[in-house]
Design an enzyme around this catalytic site. Structure first.
Site, PDB file in Angstrom:
ATOM      1  N   LYS A 146       0.797  -1.231   0.000  1.00 30.69           N
ATOM      2  CA  LYS A 146       0.000   0.000   0.000  1.00 30.69           C
ATOM      3  C   LYS A 146       0.830   1.281   0.000  1.00 30.69           C
ATOM      4  O   LYS A 146       0.372   2.338   0.442  1.00 30.69           O
ATOM      5  CB  LYS A 146      -1.015   0.038   1.174  1.00 30.69           C
TER       6      LYS A 146
ATOM      7  N   GLY B  55       2.391   2.364  -2.877  1.00 33.03           N
ATOM      8  CA  GLY B  55       2.531   2.856  -4.248  1.00 33.03           C
ATOM      9  C   GLY B  55       3.162   1.845  -5.201  1.00 33.03           C
ATOM     10  O   GLY B  55       3.677   2.224  -6.262  1.00 33.03           O
ATOM     11  N   THR B  56       3.082   0.574  -4.860  1.00 35.20           N
ATOM     12  CA  THR B  56       3.649  -0.501  -5.685  1.00 35.20           C
ATOM     13  C   THR B  56       3.100  -0.452  -7.116  1.00 35.20           C
ATOM     14  O   THR B  56       3.858  -0.505  -8.099  1.00 35.20           O
ATOM     15  CB  THR B  56       3.252  -1.882  -5.098  1.00 35.20           C
TER      16      THR B  56
ATOM     17  N   TRP C 254       5.672  -9.992  -8.913  1.00 31.20           N
ATOM     18  CA  TRP C 254       6.311 -10.121  -7.601  1.00 31.20           C
ATOM     19  C   TRP C 254       7.135 -11.416  -7.576  1.00 31.20           C
ATOM     20  O   TRP C 254       6.596 -12.495  -7.874  1.00 31.20           O
ATOM     21  CB  TRP C 254       5.250 -10.214  -6.514  1.00 31.20           C
TER      22      TRP C 254
ATOM     23  N   HIS D 148       7.523  -7.296  -2.131  1.00 28.65           N
ATOM     24  CA  HIS D 148       7.201  -6.756  -0.806  1.00 28.65           C
ATOM     25  C   HIS D 148       8.081  -7.411   0.256  1.00 28.65           C
ATOM     26  O   HIS D 148       7.865  -7.201   1.450  1.00 28.65           O
ATOM     27  CB  HIS D 148       5.750  -7.078  -0.427  1.00 28.65           C
TER      28      HIS D 148
ATOM     29  N   ARG E 290       5.973   5.319   2.126  1.00 23.89           N
ATOM     30  CA  ARG E 290       4.824   6.220   2.244  1.00 23.89           C
ATOM     31  C   ARG E 290       4.533   6.465   3.722  1.00 23.89           C
ATOM     32  O   ARG E 290       4.794   5.568   4.554  1.00 23.89           O
ATOM     33  CB  ARG E 290       3.611   5.550   1.581  1.00 23.89           C
TER      34      ARG E 290
ATOM     35  N   SER F  58      -4.938   2.955   3.942  1.00 25.11           N
ATOM     36  CA  SER F  58      -5.078   2.294   2.642  1.00 25.11           C
ATOM     37  C   SER F  58      -5.227   0.776   2.827  1.00 25.11           C
ATOM     38  O   SER F  58      -6.066   0.128   2.180  1.00 25.11           O
ATOM     39  CB  SER F  58      -3.845   2.630   1.785  1.00 25.11           C
TER      40      SER F  58
ATOM     41  N   TYR G 255       6.308   8.116  -1.680  1.00 21.70           N
ATOM     42  CA  TYR G 255       5.033   8.268  -2.395  1.00 21.70           C
ATOM     43  C   TYR G 255       4.694   9.762  -2.483  1.00 21.70           C
ATOM     44  O   TYR G 255       4.219  10.246  -3.505  1.00 21.70           O
ATOM     45  CB  TYR G 255       3.976   7.494  -1.596  1.00 21.70           C
TER      46      TYR G 255
ATOM     47  N   ARG H  79      -8.063   3.830  -4.745  1.00 17.16           N
ATOM     48  CA  ARG H  79      -9.095   4.383  -3.860  1.00 17.16           C
ATOM     49  C   ARG H  79      -9.121   5.911  -3.922  1.00 17.16           C
ATOM     50  O   ARG H  79     -10.005   6.493  -4.538  1.00 17.16           O
ATOM     51  CB  ARG H  79      -8.799   3.867  -2.432  1.00 17.16           C
TER      52      ARG H  79
ATOM     53  N   GLY I 252      -5.741   7.938  -3.717  1.00 17.84           N
ATOM     54  CA  GLY I 252      -4.474   8.383  -4.311  1.00 17.84           C
ATOM     55  C   GLY I 252      -4.016   9.744  -3.805  1.00 17.84           C
ATOM     56  O   GLY I 252      -3.522  10.556  -4.589  1.00 17.84           O
TER      57      GLY I 252
END
Ligand code: A3P
Length: 290
Positions: A47, A49-50, A80, A102, A124, A132, A187, A251, A253
């Protein structure tokens, strides 16, 4: 969805959704995956900004041409390494490969640390990550969710969420920030100046794009364009897995949405925990003063 199957896979203290991970897939990433010198990694705690970076890297790779990003799902373009599908997507792919992860630094492929591969680590504001993640867990059938936001914050601070503690993840990767092969971005940097951030990423990757190509990357990686692109907005995923009526994957941003969710007490408790955990870190972030 088969609810008798466990929701999570546990590997060396880290919890991951069983929907797309297995113990073998994570072991493969850590022990068997051979990193190549021209690989480019998109590293994030979830969450942070991947998906945004997946889009940016795809577009830079394509010299600003959006054909690839509009025709192939983002998880296939920049897969990933820890997921079950990684070997199939990556082993035969020509270089430079674009790869997401991740994984915490401690579980990263061993061959990365002796390679010339480049990695972008994006951080972020953890309060926005927490919000998020709350909505992501709410709309996903494959994640643990607590409706009560206070309880969710407790889970987040305790690291009882996917990929473990935000603090451990960030502190682990920040140790590599002086390496010439690692670029640290936030982010919030991207939100403030996407054009400047794309230019920095191009410089880091040694990719000399003309201005119209940079403009195309910026335009096609904007929140509004990505929201309309079904190859990146996750509407290809069945509603039984991600219910976008509950909350869209892309959602809001924005930065600072935590202010709409945390009570003053929750914010103070979070800040205190943050300060204790981050005491040893000598980097200052924009959210440290807000
Ligand atoms: P919000 O839930 O706060 O809106 P990840 O890809 O690591 O899962 O991160 C998802 C978060 O990144 C979501 O945050 C999503 O909206 C945001 N995001 C994705 N693309 C973005 C973009 N182009 N601009 C701004 N935020 C973006």
């Amino acid at each position: 969805m088969n609810r008798t199957k466990p929701l999570s896979v546990h590997y060396r203290g880290i919890t991951m959704p069983a929907l797309v991970h297995s113990e073998q897939s994570v072991r493969y990433a850590q022990q068997d995956f051979i990193v190549r010198d021209r690989d480019v990694f998109n590293l994030t705690y979830p969450k942070s900004g991947t998906t945004w970076m997946q889009e940016i890297l795809t577009l830079i790779h394509s010299d600003g041409d959006p054909t690839w990003s509009r025709s192939v799902p983002s998880w296939e373009r920049v897969p990933w390494i820890e997921q079950i599908t990684a070997a199939g997507y990556l082993e035969m792919r020509p270089c430079p490969r674009l790869i997401s992860s991740h994984l915490p630094c401690s579980l990263f492929p061993k061959t990365f640390f002796t390679s010339q591969a480049k990695a972008i680590y994006m951080i972020r504001n953890p309060k926005d990550v927490c919000v998020s993640l709350y909505y992501y867990a709410k709309m996903s059938s494959f994640l643990e969710f607590k409706e009560d936001f206070g309880e969710f914050i407790d889970m987040f601070l305790a690291g009882k969420v996917l990929f473990g503690s935000w603090f451990d993840h960030v502190k682990g990767w920040l140790r590599l920030r002086d390496s010439k092969n690692v670029l640290l971005l936030t982010y919030e940097d991207l939100l403030k100046d996407l054009q400047g951030s794309v230019t920095r990423i191009c410089q880091f990757l040694g990719k000399d794009l003309p201005d119209p190509a940079i403009d195309s990357v910026v335009q096609n990686a904007s929140f509004s364009t990505m929201k309309e692109n079904k190859m990146v907005n996750y509407t290809l995923v069945p509603e039984s897995i991600m219910d976008q009526k509950v909350s869209p994957f892309l959602r809001k941003g924005i930065s600072g949405d935590w202010k709409n969710h945390f009570t003053p007490e929750q914010s103070a408790q979070f800040d205190q925990f943050y300060q204790e955990q981050m005491r040893e870190v000598d980097v200052k972030f924009s959210w440290d003063t807000s």
